[in-house]
Design a protein around this motif. Sequence first.
Motif, short mmCIF file in Angstrom:
data_model
loop_
_atom_site.label_atom_id
_atom_site.label_comp_id
_atom_site.label_asym_id
_atom_site.label_seq_id
_atom_site.Cartn_x
_atom_site.Cartn_y
_atom_site.Cartn_z
N ASP A 97 6.39 -9.65 10.27
CA ASP A 97 6.29 -8.98 8.98
C ASP A 97 6.69 -7.52 9.14
O ASP A 97 6.81 -7.02 10.26
N HIS A 98 6.88 -6.85 8.02
CA HIS A 98 7.13 -5.43 8.11
C HIS A 98 6.83 -4.77 6.78
O HIS A 98 6.78 -5.43 5.74
N ALA A 99 6.59 -3.47 6.82
CA ALA A 99 6.35 -2.71 5.60
C ALA A 99 7.25 -1.49 5.64
O ALA A 99 7.17 -0.69 6.57
N LEU A 100 8.13 -1.40 4.66
CA LEU A 100 9.02 -0.25 4.58
C LEU A 100 8.94 0.33 3.17
O LEU A 100 9.19 -0.38 2.20
N THR A 101 8.57 1.57 3.08
CA THR A 101 8.57 2.25 1.79
C THR A 101 9.19 3.62 1.94
O THR A 101 8.84 4.36 2.85
N LEU A 102 10.13 3.91 1.06
CA LEU A 102 10.75 5.23 1.04
C LEU A 102 10.07 6.06 -0.04
O LEU A 102 9.64 5.52 -1.06
N TYR A 103 9.97 7.37 0.19
CA TYR A 103 9.39 8.27 -0.79
C TYR A 103 10.38 9.37 -1.10
O TYR A 103 11.08 9.84 -0.20
N GLU A 121 11.22 1.55 -7.36
CA GLU A 121 12.44 0.74 -7.39
C GLU A 121 12.44 -0.16 -6.16
O GLU A 121 11.81 0.14 -5.15
N GLU A 122 13.15 -1.26 -6.28
CA GLU A 122 13.19 -2.21 -5.18
C GLU A 122 14.58 -2.23 -4.57
O GLU A 122 15.57 -1.96 -5.26
N GLN A 163 0.86 -1.18 0.00
CA GLN A 163 0.00 0.00 0.00
C GLN A 163 0.89 1.22 0.00
O GLN A 163 1.33 1.66 1.06
N ARG A 195 7.52 6.14 -10.29
CA ARG A 195 8.42 5.02 -10.51
C ARG A 195 8.70 4.28 -9.21
O ARG A 195 8.85 4.90 -8.15
N GLU A 220 1.66 5.11 -0.28
CA GLU A 220 0.83 6.23 0.16
C GLU A 220 0.22 6.99 -1.02
O GLU A 220 0.87 7.24 -2.02
N ILE A 276 11.12 1.93 -2.97
CA ILE A 276 11.23 3.38 -2.94
C ILE A 276 10.43 3.91 -4.12
O ILE A 276 10.52 3.37 -5.22
N VAL A 277 9.60 4.90 -3.85
CA VAL A 277 8.65 5.39 -4.84
C VAL A 277 8.90 6.85 -5.13
O VAL A 277 9.06 7.65 -4.21
N CYS A 278 8.93 7.20 -6.41
CA CYS A 278 9.10 8.61 -6.78
C CYS A 278 7.77 9.33 -6.66
O CYS A 278 6.77 8.92 -7.25
#
Lengths: 141, 141
Positions: free
Chosen positions: A122-128, A98-99, A70, A96, A72, A89-91
């Motif tokens: 479990d974990h959820a990590l996303t960079l923006y 990237e993993e 998910q 875009r 943001e 990581i999401v632009c």
Amino acid sequence: MESEELRNVGLKVTTPRLKILSLLENAKAKHMTAETIYRQLSEGGEVIGLATVYRALAQFEAAGLITRHQFEGGQTVFELERGPHHDHIVCARCGRVEEFYDKVIEDRQREIAEKLGFTLSDHALTLYGECSNGTCTAKNG
Amino acid sequence: MESEELRNVGLKVTTPRLKILSLLENAKAKHMTAETIYRQLSEGGEVIGLATVYRALAQFEAAGLITRHQFEGGQTVFELERGPHHDHIVCARCGRVEEFYDKVIEDRQREIAEKLGFTLSDHALTLYGECSNGTCTAKNG
DNA sequence: ACTCTACATGAGAATAATTCTCATGTGCAA
DNA sequence: TTGCACATGAGAATTATTCTCATGTAGAGT
Ligand SMILES: [Zn+2]
Ligand SMILES: [Zn+2]
Ligand SMILES: [Zn+2]
Ligand SMILES: [Zn+2]
């Protein structure tokens, strides 16, 4: 073969399930929404219900065949669970994705959970961020 | 005072906004959904629309007064942005939320973004697990 | 204090994503 | 083959959130 995969996790081998799996396998985009999967299959001439797509994705996820993310702002996306775990990581401009995989972060998470008295499952990590001007394909500069 | 906070970020000082801010400040739970905020204010005798709650929360977030988190499975929750940045670990059984900050992870994120050609602007990290039997308050064992 | 206007509000309708319902269809074990 | 548990498509229902709009009000300027 995809039939194998389904059988291995105890799911009946049906046409909709096979089509969804194989779309996830072959589509250009690695991370897809339920809606996109539905649309691409429909455009490809398949007769499939959107509810079936959601049902199948939920089952695949429960079986560990796919993962759900998910990001943001965006809709939930799904991707085939092949190869090792990774985060994203999401632009923020062009979308875009990237993993990446980082052992230091992964290890640290486990330690933190332990220290806090949790058993990590479990974990959820996303960079923006914004990707470099060279690669960013944003609609409006 | 909360009026100050609103003025500082360029928002008019209105009753609904003050009530929401002060509820976030004083409520027992640190992470609250829009629905919960709405319900608690209504139960406290306030006349407030749910849409107003959503609007105010969006404005507070844009102004940096609060942050928004999307824990998996659950609704979006909001919390007052006081003190330093932190991430979260959530118990899958009882829903308990603990906070943590880890410099190693934070630094690593920046390095990873850089290496991938991104300018990091934000991140979302949530760990999921089960808290120890002593502290877990799950409904059913 | 009074007034004016841009912004805020409450109520309910509208939207978006996802899940549910149900009548019908089908994989597959026997 | 047949039977039946499970799967499906279509559309209704639900959930979370946003929009619309008529009305109210904060606060700048008088
Ligand atoms: Zn990871
Ligand atoms: Zn991925
Ligand atoms: Zn962090
Ligand atoms: Zn927090």
